[in-house]
Scaffold this motif. Structure first.
Motif, short mmCIF file in Angstrom:
data_model
loop_
_atom_site.label_atom_id
_atom_site.label_comp_id
_atom_site.label_asym_id
_atom_site.label_seq_id
_atom_site.Cartn_x
_atom_site.Cartn_y
_atom_site.Cartn_z
N VAL A 2 20.88 13.33 6.81
CA VAL A 2 21.79 14.06 5.93
C VAL A 2 22.84 14.67 6.84
CG1 VAL A 2 22.01 15.92 4.25
CG2 VAL A 2 19.89 14.60 4.36
N ILE A 3 24.09 14.21 6.69
CA ILE A 3 25.14 14.66 7.59
C ILE A 3 26.39 15.02 6.79
CG2 ILE A 3 26.54 14.05 9.61
CD1 ILE A 3 24.51 11.72 10.08
N SER A 4 26.93 16.17 7.06
CA SER A 4 28.22 16.58 6.52
C SER A 4 29.17 16.77 7.70
CB SER A 4 28.11 17.88 5.73
OG SER A 4 27.30 17.68 4.58
N ALA A 5 30.46 16.56 7.48
CA ALA A 5 31.45 16.69 8.55
C ALA A 5 31.28 18.04 9.26
CB ALA A 5 32.86 16.57 7.98
N GLY A 6 31.31 18.00 10.57
CA GLY A 6 31.16 19.21 11.37
C GLY A 6 29.72 19.62 11.61
N GLN A 7 28.77 18.93 10.97
CA GLN A 7 27.36 19.29 11.13
C GLN A 7 26.55 18.23 11.86
OE1 GLN A 7 26.06 20.05 7.13
NE2 GLN A 7 26.86 22.12 7.15
N GLY A 8 27.22 17.22 12.32
CA GLY A 8 26.54 16.14 13.03
C GLY A 8 27.44 14.94 13.14
N GLU A 9 26.99 13.97 13.90
CA GLU A 9 27.79 12.76 14.12
C GLU A 9 27.56 11.77 12.98
OE1 GLU A 9 28.14 9.26 17.46
OE2 GLU A 9 27.46 11.25 18.08
N MET A 10 28.65 11.35 12.35
CA MET A 10 28.56 10.38 11.26
C MET A 10 28.04 9.05 11.78
SD MET A 10 29.43 11.69 8.41
CE MET A 10 29.87 13.39 8.13
N GLN A 11 27.34 8.34 10.93
CA GLN A 11 26.76 7.04 11.27
C GLN A 11 27.58 5.93 10.65
OE1 GLN A 11 23.65 7.11 13.25
NE2 GLN A 11 24.63 9.11 13.38
N GLY A 12 27.58 4.75 11.31
CA GLY A 12 28.21 3.58 10.72
C GLY A 12 27.33 3.08 9.58
N ILE A 13 27.95 2.54 8.55
CA ILE A 13 27.20 2.05 7.40
C ILE A 13 27.18 0.52 7.38
CG2 ILE A 13 27.00 2.06 4.88
CD1 ILE A 13 26.46 4.81 6.27
N ILE A 14 28.34 -0.11 7.57
CA ILE A 14 28.40 -1.57 7.64
C ILE A 14 28.98 -1.97 8.99
CG2 ILE A 14 28.54 -2.00 5.15
CD1 ILE A 14 31.58 -2.24 5.48
N ASP A 15 28.67 -3.19 9.42
CA ASP A 15 29.16 -3.69 10.70
C ASP A 15 30.68 -3.56 10.77
OD1 ASP A 15 27.06 -4.27 12.30
OD2 ASP A 15 27.13 -6.44 12.02
N GLY A 16 31.18 -3.11 11.90
CA GLY A 16 32.61 -2.96 12.09
C GLY A 16 33.16 -1.69 11.47
N ASP A 17 32.28 -0.87 10.94
CA ASP A 17 32.65 0.37 10.26
C ASP A 17 33.10 1.43 11.27
OD1 ASP A 17 32.88 1.69 7.87
OD2 ASP A 17 30.74 2.00 7.56
N ASP A 18 34.06 2.26 10.86
CA ASP A 18 34.45 3.42 11.65
C ASP A 18 33.77 4.63 11.01
OD1 ASP A 18 35.61 5.46 13.05
OD2 ASP A 18 37.61 5.20 12.20
N PRO A 19 32.72 5.16 11.63
CA PRO A 19 31.98 6.27 11.03
C PRO A 19 32.83 7.51 10.76
CG PRO A 19 30.78 5.38 12.91
CD PRO A 19 32.13 4.73 12.89
N SER A 20 33.92 7.67 11.48
CA SER A 20 34.74 8.88 11.32
C SER A 20 35.46 8.92 9.97
CB SER A 20 35.75 8.99 12.46
OG SER A 20 36.69 7.94 12.39
N ARG A 21 35.47 7.83 9.24
CA ARG A 21 36.15 7.83 7.93
C ARG A 21 35.31 8.50 6.85
NH1 ARG A 21 36.12 2.20 4.97
NH2 ARG A 21 33.95 1.65 5.13
#
Length: 183
Positions: A113-132
């Motif tokens: 469970v991640i919200s912006a600023g509370q942890g590093e976002m994970q990629g969901i699909i290949d080639g994904d940019d987690p920061s979006r």
């Protein structure tokens, strides 16, 4: 069908070795189940078997329910690909390979469970940019003790937060789908 130019012989036990390059490209690992099909022209077709893929229509309806309940993109994945999506672009997600971050969550049976600023976002699909993403929930689907997929909820809305409610809803979905596979 695409020819690879690779020819293999059947051994005395009826086995054929699938070349490493093809296994890597198709993400076939040791122990993965393969479904065998034949067609009228005598061709034998091997397809990676997805037990959760059998729940395709059911998974689609569940994803739609998750989206309508919490107004966030809902995805249901098997071990390799997204099999259902609601609230997001089907073209963007459907039948796309899952990111290694989601694979790792399934392998480790780890909920995230991640919200912006509370942890590093994970990629969901290949080639994904987690920061979006601004918020994510990833919950593995377990059936008979094996991880067979994941329920994923994501948001791109600035300032969006996820917490216990989203986690509980995704856990319920994952538990229910896992039980459906056991029946």
């Amino acid at each position: 069908m695409k020819a690879t130019g690779i020819v293999r012989r059947i051994d005395e036990l009826g086995r054929v070795v699938i070349p490493k390059e093809i296994r890597r490209t198709l993400r076939i690992r040791e122990g993965d189940p393969l479904e065998i099909f034949t067609d009228r022209e005598g061709e034998v077709i091997l397809k990676k078997y997805s037990p959760i893929g059998e729940l395709g229509d059911f998974a689609k309806e569940y994803a739609e329910s998750l989206f309508h309940a919490l107004n966030r993109v809902a995805l249901i994945c098997d071990k390799d690909t997204v099999i259902a999506v609601s609230g997001g672009s089907k073209k963007e997600y459907m039948e796309r390979p899952v990111h290694e971050d989601v694979e790792r969550c399934m392998q480790d049976r780890e909920k995230m469970v991640i919200s912006a600023g509370q942890g590093e976002m994970q990629g969901i699909i290949d080639g994904d940019d987690p920061s979006r993403y601004t918020a994510q929930v990833i919950v593995p689907i377990l059936s008979a003790g094996d991880a067979i997929g994941a329920v994923v909820m994501v948001s791109r809305e600035p300032g969006d937060m996820v917490g216990d409610t989203e986690l509980k809803v995704c856990e319920t979905a994952a538990h229910f789908m896992g039980k459906q596979m056991e029946n």
